[in-house]
Scaffold this active site. Structure first.
Site, PDB file in Angstrom:
ATOM      1  N   GLY A 129       0.872  -1.174   0.000  1.00 50.64           N
ATOM      2  CA  GLY A 129       0.000   0.000   0.000  1.00 50.64           C
ATOM      3  C   GLY A 129       0.907   1.220   0.000  1.00 50.64           C
ATOM      4  O   GLY A 129       1.886   1.278   0.747  1.00 50.64           O
ATOM      5  N   LYS A 130       0.558   2.187  -0.843  1.00 50.56           N
ATOM      6  CA  LYS A 130       1.468   3.326  -0.996  1.00 50.56           C
ATOM      7  C   LYS A 130       1.665   4.074   0.324  1.00 50.56           C
ATOM      8  O   LYS A 130       2.758   4.549   0.620  1.00 50.56           O
ATOM      9  CB  LYS A 130       0.958   4.255  -2.094  1.00 50.56           C
ATOM     10  CG  LYS A 130       0.940   3.571  -3.456  1.00 50.56           C
ATOM     11  CD  LYS A 130       0.495   4.470  -4.568  1.00 50.56           C
ATOM     12  CE  LYS A 130       0.190   3.669  -5.830  1.00 50.56           C
ATOM     13  NZ  LYS A 130       1.265   2.790  -6.274  1.00 50.56           N
ATOM     14  N   LEU A 147      10.882   9.200 -13.841  1.00 48.18           N
ATOM     15  CA  LEU A 147      10.977   8.680 -15.205  1.00 48.18           C
ATOM     16  C   LEU A 147      11.554   7.267 -15.235  1.00 48.18           C
ATOM     17  O   LEU A 147      12.158   6.853 -16.237  1.00 48.18           O
ATOM     18  CB  LEU A 147      11.859   9.628 -16.046  1.00 48.18           C
ATOM     19  CG  LEU A 147      11.331  11.071 -16.161  1.00 48.18           C
ATOM     20  CD1 LEU A 147      12.427  12.006 -16.659  1.00 48.18           C
ATOM     21  CD2 LEU A 147      10.124  11.113 -17.089  1.00 48.18           C
ATOM     22  N   ARG A 202      15.473  -5.437  -4.500  1.00 46.19           N
ATOM     23  CA  ARG A 202      14.884  -6.552  -3.740  1.00 46.19           C
ATOM     24  C   ARG A 202      13.423  -6.739  -4.122  1.00 46.19           C
ATOM     25  O   ARG A 202      12.759  -5.798  -4.554  1.00 46.19           O
ATOM     26  CB  ARG A 202      14.963  -6.279  -2.229  1.00 46.19           C
ATOM     27  CG  ARG A 202      16.355  -6.322  -1.661  1.00 46.19           C
ATOM     28  CD  ARG A 202      16.348  -6.309  -0.138  1.00 46.19           C
ATOM     29  NE  ARG A 202      16.062  -5.008   0.442  1.00 46.19           N
ATOM     30  CZ  ARG A 202      16.984  -4.156   0.875  1.00 46.19           C
ATOM     31  NH1 ARG A 202      18.265  -4.456   0.788  1.00 46.19           N
ATOM     32  NH2 ARG A 202      16.640  -2.999   1.416  1.00 46.19           N
ATOM     33  N   ASP A 209      12.743  -5.807  -8.823  1.00 47.72           N
ATOM     34  CA  ASP A 209      11.309  -5.514  -8.693  1.00 47.72           C
ATOM     35  C   ASP A 209      11.138  -4.006  -8.517  1.00 47.72           C
ATOM     36  O   ASP A 209      11.651  -3.439  -7.552  1.00 47.72           O
ATOM     37  CB  ASP A 209      10.766  -6.284  -7.472  1.00 47.72           C
ATOM     38  CG  ASP A 209       9.306  -5.984  -7.180  1.00 47.72           C
ATOM     39  OD1 ASP A 209       8.626  -5.371  -8.030  1.00 47.72           O
ATOM     40  OD2 ASP A 209       8.844  -6.374  -6.083  1.00 47.72           O
ATOM     41  N   GLY A 214      13.762   4.247 -15.293  1.00 46.35           N
ATOM     42  CA  GLY A 214      15.186   4.070 -15.596  1.00 46.35           C
ATOM     43  C   GLY A 214      15.847   5.300 -16.201  1.00 46.35           C
ATOM     44  O   GLY A 214      17.075   5.337 -16.364  1.00 46.35           O
ATOM     45  N   ALA A 271       7.106  -0.214  -5.484  1.00 48.66           N
ATOM     46  CA  ALA A 271       7.402   0.654  -4.328  1.00 48.66           C
ATOM     47  C   ALA A 271       8.625   1.543  -4.529  1.00 48.66           C
ATOM     48  O   ALA A 271       9.008   2.268  -3.607  1.00 48.66           O
ATOM     49  CB  ALA A 271       7.544  -0.137  -3.022  1.00 48.66           C
ATOM     50  N   ALA A 272       9.219   1.538  -5.709  1.00 52.83           N
ATOM     51  CA  ALA A 272      10.342   2.467  -5.951  1.00 52.83           C
ATOM     52  C   ALA A 272       9.866   3.913  -5.788  1.00 52.83           C
ATOM     53  O   ALA A 272      10.559   4.748  -5.202  1.00 52.83           O
ATOM     54  CB  ALA A 272      10.918   2.243  -7.339  1.00 52.83           C
ATOM     55  N   GLY A 273       8.654   4.199  -6.287  1.00 49.70           N
ATOM     56  CA  GLY A 273       8.108   5.549  -6.139  1.00 49.70           C
ATOM     57  C   GLY A 273       7.833   5.881  -4.676  1.00 49.70           C
ATOM     58  O   GLY A 273       7.939   7.039  -4.262  1.00 49.70           O
ATOM     59  N   ASP A 274       7.489   4.876  -3.893  1.00 50.69           N
ATOM     60  CA  ASP A 274       7.236   5.099  -2.467  1.00 50.69           C
ATOM     61  C   ASP A 274       8.542   5.422  -1.737  1.00 50.69           C
ATOM     62  O   ASP A 274       8.591   6.330  -0.898  1.00 50.69           O
ATOM     63  CB  ASP A 274       6.575   3.858  -1.842  1.00 50.69           C
ATOM     64  CG  ASP A 274       5.237   3.551  -2.494  1.00 50.69           C
ATOM     65  OD1 ASP A 274       4.577   4.493  -2.977  1.00 50.69           O
ATOM     66  OD2 ASP A 274       4.859   2.365  -2.536  1.00 50.69           O
TER      67      ASP A 274
HETATM   68  O1  RIB Z   1       3.421   1.589  -4.752  1.00 51.29           O
HETATM   69  C1  RIB Z   1       3.396   0.206  -4.585  1.00 51.29           C
HETATM   70  C2  RIB Z   1       2.138  -0.239  -3.922  1.00 51.29           C
HETATM   71  O2  RIB Z   1       1.061   0.021  -4.782  1.00 51.29           O
HETATM   72  C3  RIB Z   1       2.060  -1.684  -3.595  1.00 51.29           C
HETATM   73  O3  RIB Z   1       2.635  -2.000  -2.353  1.00 51.29           O
HETATM   74  C4  RIB Z   1       0.580  -1.992  -3.711  1.00 51.29           C
HETATM   75  O4  RIB Z   1      -0.019  -2.289  -2.493  1.00 51.29           O
HETATM   76  C5  RIB Z   1      -0.029  -0.761  -4.348  1.00 51.29           C
HETATM   77  O5  RIB Z   1      -0.708   0.008  -3.444  1.00 51.29           O
END
Ligand code: RIB
Length: 300
Positions: free
Chosen positions: A41-42, A213, A278, A239, A215, A242-245
């Site tokens: 979840g973000k 953006l 990861r 993977d 890569g 969640a890189a944006g998170d």
């Molecule tokens: O940003 C990644 C997240 O988007 C994931 O963890 C997924 O739950 C979605 O909300």
């Protein structure tokens, strides 16, 4: 240096993650390889990422009364996030079905469950927003809730970072309360109707904006004239979930610590890169030392 106080208003999901060689097309079945269940979840990701990046963080959101909700609360709390005001609502927690292919790209379907019930911020929740240095929010919960938090933050002098994900339209009232917007290309298009090559259109909506953006790095611009491409940090990608998170949380922490916003964007880019090495959203979110190891200060 004083520890930055971040408050995250957002979603919590249980991520059911499967890996395989390719992402299935409609009607196709693909034989995969690994499966993991991890909190995501973000909102929860950004709260955990903020703590790992060095901030103190309270998470405001809603989980369900099911077994996923129990695990989500335990894992988010164990990560060091203040979950004292995390709501439990009757019914299912948010769930994300995440598929990851051999080059780390993903496709995600979210069933929001309890996240949709996160409405009507309480006095205690609004106080947490007012007492923080930085509010970080996304769009996986009702937009009215995000707007109420942003307005309270703005009134109290708390900086507002909106990660406008997933892509959707945003009311003008919310945008007017945003100090710094973080979006990827489809999210930017949903807001401006323009292409990735016109990022300055975002500055008609907010005073500062980051366009991530993938890569190709990120773009940062502001109404004072900044118009900068921040290069990507090269890593082996497992993977990209969640890189944006990780990026958004690191940006909030660094900016809250008083770093120049462009330097905070560079540090955030290192955080995003550290995250993609990861598998699994909350598992992959990097610690501060991992971000520092990939961060290169600008020459001169
Ligand atoms: O940003 C990644 C997240 O988007 C994931 O963890 C997924 O739950 C979605 O909300």
């Amino acid at each position: 240096m004083r520890q930055t106080r971040v408050v995250v208003v957002g979603s919590a999901n249980m991520d059911l993650v499967g890996t395989g060689p390719t992402l299935p097309r409609p009607g196709e079945t693909v034989l995969g390889s690994d499966f993991v269940t991890v909190p995501g979840g973000k909102g929860a990701n950004q709260a955990i990422a903020a703590v790992r990046a060095g901030a103190s963080c309270a998470f405001l959101g809603a989980i369900g009364s099911d077994a996923f909700g129990v695990t989500l609360r335990a894992r988010i709390t164990a990560a060091g996030v203040d979950t004292g005001q995390l709501r439990v609502v009757y019914g299912a927690s948010g769930v994300a079905l995440v598929m990851v292919n051999a080059v780390g790209e993903n496709a995600i379907l979210v069933t929001p469950g309890a996240n949709t019930a996160f409405t009507g911020l309480t006095g205690g929740e609004l106080d947490a927003v007012r007492e923080a240095d930085v509010l970080v929010a996304q769009l996986e919960i009702p937009v009215e809730t995000v707007t109420a938090a942003a307005l309270a933050a703005r009134e109290a002098g708390t900086r507002v970072i909106l990660n406008a994900a997933p892509a959707r339209q945003v009311p003008a009232e919310l945008l007017a309360a945003v100090d710094l917007l973080v979006v990827n290309e489809p999210e930017a298009h949903a807001l401006t109707g323009r292409g990735w090559d016109e990022p300055r259109a975002l500055l008609e909506l907010v005073p500062r904006a980051v366009l991530t953006l993938g890569g190709a790095g990120a773009w940062y611009g502001d109404r004072d004239g900044a118009d900068v491409h921040v290069p990507a940090v090269e890593v082996d990608v497992v993977d990209t979930t969640a890189a944006g998170d990780a990026f958004t949380a690191a940006l909030a922490v660094a900016w809250g610590e008083g770093r120049e916003v462009l330097d905070a964007v560079r540090w955030a880019a290192a955080a995003g890169a550290a995250c993609v090495r990861r598998l699994g959203a909350s598992v992959a979110l990097p610690r501060r030392d991992e971000i520092d190891a990939l961060y290169t200060p600008p020459a001169g």
